[in-house]
Write a protein that holds these residues in place. Structure first.
Motif, mmCIF file in Angstrom:
data_model
loop_
_atom_site.group_PDB
_atom_site.id
_atom_site.type_symbol
_atom_site.label_atom_id
_atom_site.label_comp_id
_atom_site.label_asym_id
_atom_site.label_seq_id
_atom_site.Cartn_x
_atom_site.Cartn_y
_atom_site.Cartn_z
ATOM 1 N N ARG A 240 4.445 0.730 -5.713
ATOM 2 C CA ARG A 240 5.541 0.715 -4.735
ATOM 3 C C ARG A 240 5.194 1.575 -3.527
ATOM 4 O O ARG A 240 5.509 1.224 -2.400
ATOM 5 C CB ARG A 240 6.842 1.174 -5.388
ATOM 6 C CG ARG A 240 7.411 0.092 -6.286
ATOM 7 C CD ARG A 240 8.662 0.516 -6.968
ATOM 8 N NE ARG A 240 9.203 -0.609 -7.733
ATOM 9 C CZ ARG A 240 10.147 -0.501 -8.633
ATOM 10 N NH1 ARG A 240 10.703 0.664 -8.876
ATOM 11 N NH2 ARG A 240 10.562 -1.565 -9.290
ATOM 12 N N ALA B 235 10.782 -5.394 5.492
ATOM 13 C CA ALA B 235 12.068 -5.003 4.896
ATOM 14 C C ALA B 235 12.045 -5.151 3.378
ATOM 15 O O ALA B 235 12.559 -4.297 2.655
ATOM 16 C CB ALA B 235 13.198 -5.843 5.492
ATOM 17 N N GLN B 236 11.440 -6.228 2.874
ATOM 18 C CA GLN B 236 11.350 -6.422 1.420
ATOM 19 C C GLN B 236 10.483 -5.325 0.793
ATOM 20 O O GLN B 236 10.804 -4.815 -0.280
ATOM 21 C CB GLN B 236 10.777 -7.794 1.099
ATOM 22 C CG GLN B 236 11.699 -8.938 1.403
ATOM 23 C CD GLN B 236 11.005 -10.279 1.293
ATOM 24 O OE1 GLN B 236 9.837 -10.428 1.664
ATOM 25 N NE2 GLN B 236 11.730 -11.260 0.776
ATOM 26 N N GLU C 166 9.958 -2.281 1.936
ATOM 27 C CA GLU C 166 10.686 -1.010 1.975
ATOM 28 C C GLU C 166 11.784 -0.967 0.929
ATOM 29 O O GLU C 166 12.012 0.064 0.304
ATOM 30 C CB GLU C 166 11.242 -0.774 3.369
ATOM 31 C CG GLU C 166 10.155 -0.452 4.383
ATOM 32 C CD GLU C 166 10.662 -0.345 5.798
ATOM 33 O OE1 GLU C 166 11.870 -0.564 6.029
ATOM 34 O OE2 GLU C 166 9.845 -0.047 6.683
ATOM 35 N N ARG C 167 12.456 -2.092 0.724
ATOM 36 C CA ARG C 167 13.506 -2.155 -0.298
ATOM 37 C C ARG C 167 12.904 -1.945 -1.689
ATOM 38 O O ARG C 167 13.429 -1.185 -2.506
ATOM 39 C CB ARG C 167 14.236 -3.499 -0.218
ATOM 40 C CG ARG C 167 15.428 -3.602 -1.113
ATOM 41 C CD ARG C 167 16.258 -4.861 -0.912
ATOM 42 N NE ARG C 167 15.503 -6.051 -0.561
ATOM 43 C CZ ARG C 167 15.535 -6.648 0.639
ATOM 44 N NH1 ARG C 167 16.272 -6.157 1.615
ATOM 45 N NH2 ARG C 167 14.821 -7.739 0.875
ATOM 46 N N GLU C 168 11.764 -2.566 -1.965
ATOM 47 C CA GLU C 168 11.098 -2.398 -3.263
ATOM 48 C C GLU C 168 10.614 -0.964 -3.440
ATOM 49 O O GLU C 168 10.734 -0.389 -4.520
ATOM 50 C CB GLU C 168 9.919 -3.367 -3.358
ATOM 51 C CG GLU C 168 9.158 -3.293 -4.651
ATOM 52 C CD GLU C 168 9.938 -3.798 -5.855
ATOM 53 O OE1 GLU C 168 9.605 -3.391 -6.982
ATOM 54 O OE2 GLU C 168 10.885 -4.591 -5.681
ATOM 55 N N ARG D 49 11.872 1.736 -2.286
ATOM 56 C CA ARG D 49 12.984 2.667 -2.495
ATOM 57 C C ARG D 49 13.542 2.637 -3.909
ATOM 58 O O ARG D 49 14.294 3.531 -4.295
ATOM 59 C CB ARG D 49 14.116 2.352 -1.511
ATOM 60 C CG ARG D 49 13.876 2.870 -0.127
ATOM 61 C CD ARG D 49 15.140 2.827 0.700
ATOM 62 N NE ARG D 49 15.706 1.485 0.772
ATOM 63 C CZ ARG D 49 15.534 0.617 1.754
ATOM 64 N NH1 ARG D 49 14.766 0.944 2.762
ATOM 65 N NH2 ARG D 49 16.087 -0.561 1.744
#
Length: 72
Positions: A40, A59-60, A62-64, A66
Motif C-alpha cells: 500500500r 485517487a484509487q 490513495e484510498r487504498e 489509507r
C-alpha cells in the motif's frame, strides 16, 4: 446448524449454511499484514503512468493506501 432460509424465515430457496464468523489468529497473519502495509505504501510512490499501467487512478491508489494494514 440452521440454513440461511430457516434463519430468515423464508420457505423454499437455497439451502446455504450460515456459519458464524470465526476470529482469525493474528499470530500467523503478521507476514500478510506487513506485506499489505508495504504494498500500500508502494502504491503512493508509483507515477501516474505506472498506476495507469496497473489500471488504477491516483485517487484509487490513495484510498487504498489509507486503509489500515489489517483491513482487506
Amino acid at each position: 446448524m440452521r440454513t440461511f432460509d430457516e434463519m430468515a424465515g423464508v420457505a423454499g430457496g437455497s439451502a446455504r449454511t450460515v456459519r458464524p464468523c470465526q476470529p482469525r489468529s493474528f499470530g500467523r497473519d503478521w507476514p500478510s499484514f506487513w506485506r499489505r502495509l508495504r504494498t500500500r505504501r508502494a502504491l503512493l510512490r508509483l507515477s501516474d503512468q505506472a498506476l495507469a499501467d496497473v489500471g488504477l487512478t491516483r485517487a484509487q491508489a490513495e484510498r487504498e493506501a489509507r486503509l489500515p494494514f489489517w483491513q482487506l
